[in-house]
Design a protein around this motif. Structure first.
Motif, PDB file in Angstrom:
ATOM      1  N   GLY A 120       0.805  -1.216   0.000  1.00 43.04           N
ATOM      2  CA  GLY A 120       0.000   0.000   0.000  1.00 43.04           C
ATOM      3  C   GLY A 120       0.835   1.261   0.000  1.00 43.04           C
ATOM      4  N   ILE A 121       2.095   1.153   0.411  1.00 44.51           N
ATOM      5  CA  ILE A 121       3.010   2.289   0.341  1.00 44.51           C
ATOM      6  C   ILE A 121       3.540   2.412  -1.082  1.00 44.51           C
ATOM      7  N   GLY A 122       3.355   3.554  -1.697  1.00 44.04           N
ATOM      8  CA  GLY A 122       3.807   3.758  -3.064  1.00 44.04           C
ATOM      9  C   GLY A 122       5.279   4.147  -3.133  1.00 44.04           C
ATOM     10  N   GLU A 123       5.833   4.029  -4.323  1.00 51.39           N
ATOM     11  CA  GLU A 123       7.261   4.316  -4.507  1.00 51.39           C
ATOM     12  C   GLU A 123       7.601   5.762  -4.163  1.00 51.39           C
ATOM     13  N   ASP A 124       6.847   6.719  -4.663  1.00 52.20           N
ATOM     14  CA  ASP A 124       7.149   8.126  -4.390  1.00 52.20           C
ATOM     15  C   ASP A 124       7.017   8.447  -2.907  1.00 52.20           C
ATOM     16  N   GLU A 125       6.020   7.876  -2.261  1.00 50.83           N
ATOM     17  CA  GLU A 125       5.828   8.083  -0.820  1.00 50.83           C
ATOM     18  C   GLU A 125       7.025   7.541  -0.040  1.00 50.83           C
ATOM     19  N   PHE A 126       7.488   6.352  -0.424  1.00 51.81           N
ATOM     20  CA  PHE A 126       8.643   5.762   0.248  1.00 51.81           C
ATOM     21  C   PHE A 126       9.889   6.610   0.029  1.00 51.81           C
ATOM     22  N   VAL A 127      10.127   7.040  -1.195  1.00 54.73           N
ATOM     23  CA  VAL A 127      11.329   7.816  -1.499  1.00 54.73           C
ATOM     24  C   VAL A 127      11.349   9.110  -0.700  1.00 54.73           C
ATOM     25  N   ALA A 128      10.220   9.793  -0.626  1.00 56.14           N
ATOM     26  CA  ALA A 128      10.151  11.042   0.144  1.00 56.14           C
ATOM     27  C   ALA A 128      10.450  10.793   1.617  1.00 56.14           C
ATOM     28  N   MET A 129       9.855   9.739   2.179  1.00 53.98           N
ATOM     29  CA  MET A 129      10.097   9.404   3.584  1.00 53.98           C
ATOM     30  C   MET A 129      11.561   9.069   3.827  1.00 53.98           C
ATOM     31  N   ARG A 130      12.115   8.188   2.959  1.00 54.49           N
ATOM     32  CA  ARG A 130      13.481   7.703   3.165  1.00 54.49           C
ATOM     33  C   ARG A 130      14.492   8.838   3.034  1.00 54.49           C
ATOM     34  N   ASN A 131      14.315   9.695   2.045  1.00 54.25           N
ATOM     35  CA  ASN A 131      15.252  10.802   1.859  1.00 54.25           C
ATOM     36  C   ASN A 131      15.198  11.779   3.020  1.00 54.25           C
ATOM     37  N   GLU A 132      13.997  12.065   3.509  1.00 55.63           N
ATOM     38  CA  GLU A 132      13.873  12.979   4.643  1.00 55.63           C
ATOM     39  C   GLU A 132      14.471  12.370   5.901  1.00 55.63           C
ATOM     40  N   ARG A 133      14.220  11.102   6.120  1.00 52.10           N
ATOM     41  CA  ARG A 133      14.767  10.435   7.311  1.00 52.10           C
ATOM     42  C   ARG A 133      16.288  10.394   7.265  1.00 52.10           C
ATOM     43  N   ASP A 134      16.840  10.135   6.086  1.00 56.55           N
ATOM     44  CA  ASP A 134      18.292  10.023   5.979  1.00 56.55           C
ATOM     45  C   ASP A 134      19.007  11.330   6.303  1.00 56.55           C
ATOM     46  N   LYS A 135      18.343  12.456   6.076  1.00 57.51           N
ATOM     47  CA  LYS A 135      18.949  13.757   6.388  1.00 57.51           C
ATOM     48  C   LYS A 135      19.234  13.906   7.881  1.00 57.51           C
ATOM     49  N   SER A 136      18.511  13.171   8.704  1.00 60.28           N
ATOM     50  CA  SER A 136      18.659  13.304  10.165  1.00 60.28           C
ATOM     51  C   SER A 136      19.673  12.330  10.751  1.00 60.28           C
ATOM     52  N   LEU A 137      20.221  11.424   9.924  1.00 60.19           N
ATOM     53  CA  LEU A 137      21.094  10.380  10.435  1.00 60.19           C
ATOM     54  C   LEU A 137      22.555  10.826  10.424  1.00 60.19           C
ATOM     55  N   SER A 138      23.283  10.461  11.457  1.00 60.65           N
ATOM     56  CA  SER A 138      24.711  10.780  11.529  1.00 60.65           C
ATOM     57  C   SER A 138      25.529   9.680  10.863  1.00 60.65           C
ATOM     58  N   THR A 139      26.782   9.972  10.581  1.00 64.01           N
ATOM     59  CA  THR A 139      27.681   8.980   9.997  1.00 64.01           C
ATOM     60  C   THR A 139      27.888   7.845  10.991  1.00 64.01           C
ATOM     61  N   PRO A 140      27.772   6.588  10.563  1.00 61.88           N
ATOM     62  CA  PRO A 140      28.016   5.464  11.487  1.00 61.88           C
ATOM     63  C   PRO A 140      29.398   5.591  12.135  1.00 61.88           C
ATOM     64  N   LYS A 141      29.479   5.303  13.433  1.00 63.37           N
ATOM     65  CA  LYS A 141      30.713   5.558  14.170  1.00 63.37           C
ATOM     66  C   LYS A 141      31.878   4.706  13.693  1.00 63.37           C
ATOM     67  N   LEU A 142      31.611   3.562  13.071  1.00 70.16           N
ATOM     68  CA  LEU A 142      32.692   2.708  12.595  1.00 70.16           C
ATOM     69  C   LEU A 142      32.827   2.731  11.069  1.00 70.16           C
ATOM     70  N   MET A 143      32.217   3.717  10.422  1.00 71.61           N
ATOM     71  CA  MET A 143      32.249   3.732   8.962  1.00 71.61           C
ATOM     72  C   MET A 143      33.675   3.852   8.422  1.00 71.61           C
ATOM     73  N   ILE A 144      34.468   4.756   8.978  1.00 73.02           N
ATOM     74  CA  ILE A 144      35.810   4.995   8.432  1.00 73.02           C
ATOM     75  C   ILE A 144      36.697   3.756   8.543  1.00 73.02           C
ATOM     76  N   PRO A 145      36.818   3.122   9.705  1.00 68.01           N
ATOM     77  CA  PRO A 145      37.629   1.899   9.729  1.00 68.01           C
ATOM     78  C   PRO A 145      36.995   0.744   8.966  1.00 68.01           C
ATOM     79  N   SER A 146      35.667   0.616   9.035  1.00 70.66           N
ATOM     80  CA  SER A 146      35.006  -0.542   8.425  1.00 70.66           C
ATOM     81  C   SER A 146      35.207  -0.594   6.922  1.00 70.66           C
ATOM     82  N   VAL A 147      34.959   0.514   6.255  1.00 75.56           N
ATOM     83  CA  VAL A 147      35.021   0.509   4.799  1.00 75.56           C
ATOM     84  C   VAL A 147      36.431   0.211   4.309  1.00 75.56           C
ATOM     85  N   GLN A 148      37.439   0.768   4.986  1.00 74.38           N
ATOM     86  CA  GLN A 148      38.821   0.533   4.563  1.00 74.38           C
ATOM     87  C   GLN A 148      39.195  -0.945   4.613  1.00 74.38           C
TER      88      GLN A 148
END
Length: 288
Positions: free
Chosen positions: A234-262
């Motif tokens: 029942g959730i449409g694609e545009d509705e999901f994209v708007a929600m996900r993009n807005e939510r992602d703006k509030s998220l901080s960088t994962p604390k282990l991102m720099i060591p993990s990716v390397q």
């Protein structure tokens, strides 16, 4: 369809869940998303979590066919190399790893000796590729959106989805990493939702929302379609994209991102030692 025997290992420090999927008839198995412990304050690594997997496999008399990372994790280091040295098996990841290596290899100035072709892994899974764990048929399904290289592994009647989905009361993966895309994630989730409702789903994380008192990492396609707070039927694609993009703006960088990716773009291999014999992880300033 054959059901693998699944044994899971939860890490409190990272909320990561690693899994063993075993064929009960042959004792062959795959290890999925194994974790190398890392203390960011001291820079020390340990193999406590991976050691528990080794102990379980040895006690159960299992043999390892595959060590699989569902994607390049940004929140924990992979223990793939350690487990391969201890138990054997092939290291596998999705073939779009090359796109992730290109972005992060340049970001961390990995050097001329770094391979951007995925050659650190033994096998690069293609979308739709069929393989086996013992007598159990398995299939790699490309499900990008969180990262370009995310793969869901359908092993018998069970899907290991990495970070693509969380428990229904927590929702879906973030899409703001390089190469991530909310619209792509929505379409990838629909591929998972096209599987039979009874298909078991095992997750790579659980973050325990306040409404729940116990960690969980097993759900089903049917439960996700009915109850996932971000992407239920029942959730449409545009509705999901708007929600996900807005939510992602509030998220901080994962604390282990720099060591993990390397480490993870090297298939869990730590960076090579420098002239003094010490290995170093780099921190790019004012970039991320």
């Amino acid at each position: 369809m054959t059901a693998p025997l699944v044994t899971s290992f939860f890490d409190n420090a990272t909320n990561n869940v690693s899994h063993i999927a075993a064929d009960p008839e042959t004792g062959r198995c795959a290890i999925i998303d194994p974790l190398l412990n890392y203390d960011p304050a001291s820079g020390r690594t340990s193999t406590d979590s991976a050691g528990a997997i080794v102990a379980y496999i040895e006690k159960a008399g299992l043999s390892v066919d595959w060590i699989i990372d569902t994607h390049i994790h940004a929140d924990h280091l992979s223990a793939a190399q350690f487990l391969k040295a201890k138990l054997g098996g092939k290291l596998g990841i999705g073939d779009q790893i090359t796109e992730v290596q290109t972005v992060f290899g340049k970001l961390f100035n990995a050097g001329t000796k770094f391979r951007f072709d995925g050659g650190q892994f033994d096998h690069l899974f293609r979308d739709g590729e069929i393989y086996r764990i013992g007598n159990i048929k398995a299939q790699a399904i490309h499900t990008p959106g969180h990262t370009p290289a995310c793969m869901t592994h359908l092993i018998g009647d069970t899907a290991f989805v990495g970070d693509t989905l969380f428990m229904p009361d927590y929702g879906t993966a973030r899409c703001d990493f390089p190469g991530g895309d909310a619209r792509t994630l929505f379409r990838s989730i629909k591929r998972i939702f096209a599987l039979p409702d009874e298909t078991r789903i095992f997750l790579n994380h659980d973050y325990l929302p306040p409404e729940r008192s116990e960690y969980c990492w097993q759900t089903s396609v049917g439960e996700q379609r009915k109850k996932n707070i971000h992407v239920h039927d029942g959730i449409g694609e545009d509705e999901f994209v708007a929600m996900r993009n807005e939510r992602d703006k509030s998220l901080s960088t994962p604390k282990l991102m720099i060591p993990s990716v390397q480490v993870n773009i090297r298939a869990g291999e730590l960076p090579p030692p420098e002239r003094n014999g010490v290995r170093y992880l780099k921190v790019p300033l004012d970039i991320l």
